[in-house]
Write a protein that holds these residues in place. Structure first.
Motif, PDB file in Angstrom:
ATOM      1  N   ASP A 119       0.895  -1.233  -0.068  1.00 45.05           N
ATOM      2  CA  ASP A 119       0.061   0.009   0.023  1.00 45.05           C
ATOM      3  C   ASP A 119       0.868   1.296   0.098  1.00 45.05           C
ATOM      4  OD1 ASP A 119      -2.066  -1.576   0.215  1.00 45.05           O
ATOM      5  OD2 ASP A 119      -2.341  -1.456   2.283  1.00 45.05           O
ATOM      6  N   HIS A 122       2.051   2.031  -3.426  1.00 43.32           N
ATOM      7  CA  HIS A 122       1.090   2.696  -4.185  1.00 43.32           C
ATOM      8  C   HIS A 122       0.903   4.187  -3.904  1.00 43.32           C
ATOM      9  CE1 HIS A 122      -0.345  -0.589  -6.688  1.00 43.32           C
ATOM     10  NE2 HIS A 122      -0.416  -1.342  -5.481  1.00 43.32           N
ATOM     11  N   VAL A 123       0.915   4.702  -2.432  1.00 44.79           N
ATOM     12  CA  VAL A 123       0.669   5.965  -1.888  1.00 44.79           C
ATOM     13  C   VAL A 123       1.906   6.729  -2.471  1.00 44.79           C
ATOM     14  CG1 VAL A 123       1.042   7.174   0.226  1.00 44.79           C
ATOM     15  CG2 VAL A 123      -0.484   5.166   0.214  1.00 44.79           C
ATOM     16  N   PHE A 206      -5.560   1.928   3.742  1.00 43.73           N
ATOM     17  CA  PHE A 206      -4.878   1.778   2.765  1.00 43.73           C
ATOM     18  C   PHE A 206      -3.809   2.799   2.361  1.00 43.73           C
ATOM     19  CE2 PHE A 206      -8.439  -0.869   1.890  1.00 43.73           C
ATOM     20  CZ  PHE A 206      -7.964  -2.010   1.249  1.00 43.73           C
ATOM     21  N   ASP A 207      -3.986   4.050   2.842  1.00 40.72           N
ATOM     22  CA  ASP A 207      -3.115   5.181   2.512  1.00 40.72           C
ATOM     23  C   ASP A 207      -2.628   5.978   3.864  1.00 40.72           C
ATOM     24  OD1 ASP A 207      -5.430   6.660   3.517  1.00 40.72           O
ATOM     25  OD2 ASP A 207      -5.457   8.399   2.204  1.00 40.72           O
ATOM     26  N   ILE A 219      -6.633   2.627  -4.152  1.00 40.11           N
ATOM     27  CA  ILE A 219      -5.680   1.578  -3.612  1.00 40.11           C
ATOM     28  C   ILE A 219      -6.625   0.269  -3.317  1.00 40.11           C
ATOM     29  CG2 ILE A 219      -3.938   0.737  -1.911  1.00 40.11           C
ATOM     30  CD1 ILE A 219      -2.976   3.690  -1.950  1.00 40.11           C
ATOM     31  N   GLN A 223      -5.469  -3.383  -5.469  1.00 43.35           N
ATOM     32  CA  GLN A 223      -4.923  -4.288  -4.622  1.00 43.35           C
ATOM     33  C   GLN A 223      -5.818  -5.534  -4.913  1.00 43.35           C
ATOM     34  OE1 GLN A 223      -2.179  -4.326  -3.864  1.00 43.35           O
ATOM     35  NE2 GLN A 223      -1.668  -3.276  -2.039  1.00 43.35           N
TER      36      GLN A 223
END
Length: 244
Positions: A119, A122-123, A206-207, A219, A223
């Motif tokens: 995660d 992705h952030v 997630f973030d 995200i 995912q």
């Protein structure tokens, strides 16, 4: 027989009528079966409709035009399978309206991106892509982490999708908002029933933001891509394994 053909070819109006009739018959034969999904798509174990949070992320993905640079279709070619993983199955996108197969790859295919990166990756990638992929030409999407995701009408989204064949239940629609909040917050008062209504759900912040943001939703969507289908049941030549 040839003389009859000549008469048809010399009469433009008659030719037009027969062309329309021919195209109509061919179109009906090709299109009608598509309205019966069960006859065109083989069910695959594990594939389910998106959770409300994943669906919200899917909507963000569409709004931001991610499909312009990323496809979601691994073709059954050796180089693609070696790079991205198992080729895409039709059932994996059966609940996408519209589907995200794509025809252009400025960036890599995302059909199997679920679980490939953390995660946090992705952030960072959304905040400043070049920090994790120096050669990337992707623009930054840092604004997604600052904007709360709109979940007020997510139940209506589920209702609309049910009208076009996505098998959402009354219970899933009624609990859409609570389920979205539950998935985005690791410790939440909304958790009751989420795992029972949806299988293989990633439930976490997630973030890393205290609020439930659009980045959370995006995200969550990324995912889950490519993680639902139990691909161990299929061989790389397109056949189902014996005994399945």
């Amino acid at each position: 027989m040839l003389k009859k053909h000549t008469a048809l070819e010399k009469n433009s109006i008659l030719m037009l009528i027969f062309v329309v009739i021919t195209i109509s018959i061919g179109g009906i034969i090709e299109i009608v079966p598509l309205f019966r999904m069960e006859t065109t798509i083989e069910p695959v174990k594990g594939v389910r409709p998106y959770t409300p949070l994943e669906l919200a992320g899917y909507n963000v993905y569409l709004r931001e035009g991610c499909y312009n640079c990323h496809s979601q279709q691994v073709r059954p070619l050796r180089d693609e399978v070696e790079r991205y993983g198992h080729y895409s199955l039709a059932a994996e996108s059966m609940y996408d309206h519209p589907f995200q197969w794509g025809s252009k790859r400025t960036g890599p295919d995302l059909a199997r991106v679920g679980g490939k990166y953390s995660d946090l990756w992705h952030v960072q990638h959304m905040t400043r892509p070049q920090d994790v992929v120096p050669e990337s030409i992707m623009p930054a999407y840092a604004h997604l982490a600052k904007k709360g995701v709109n979940l007020a009408d997510i139940g209506r989204d589920l209702e609309a999708l049910r009208m076009v064949g996505v098998p959402y239940t009354d219970e899933q629609i009624a609990n859409a908002y609570n389920d979205a909040m539950a998935q985005a917050q690791d410790e939440s008062d909304y958790h009751d029933g989420l795992a029972e209504r949806y299988s293989k759900v990633n439930m976490r912040n997630f973030d890393g933001n205290a609020n439930t943001t659009e980045l959370d939703a995006l995200i969550a969507y990324l995912q889950v891509l490519g993680t639902m289908a139990e691909l161990k049941d299929y061989t790389h030549d397109g056949t189902k394994r014996s005994g399945e």
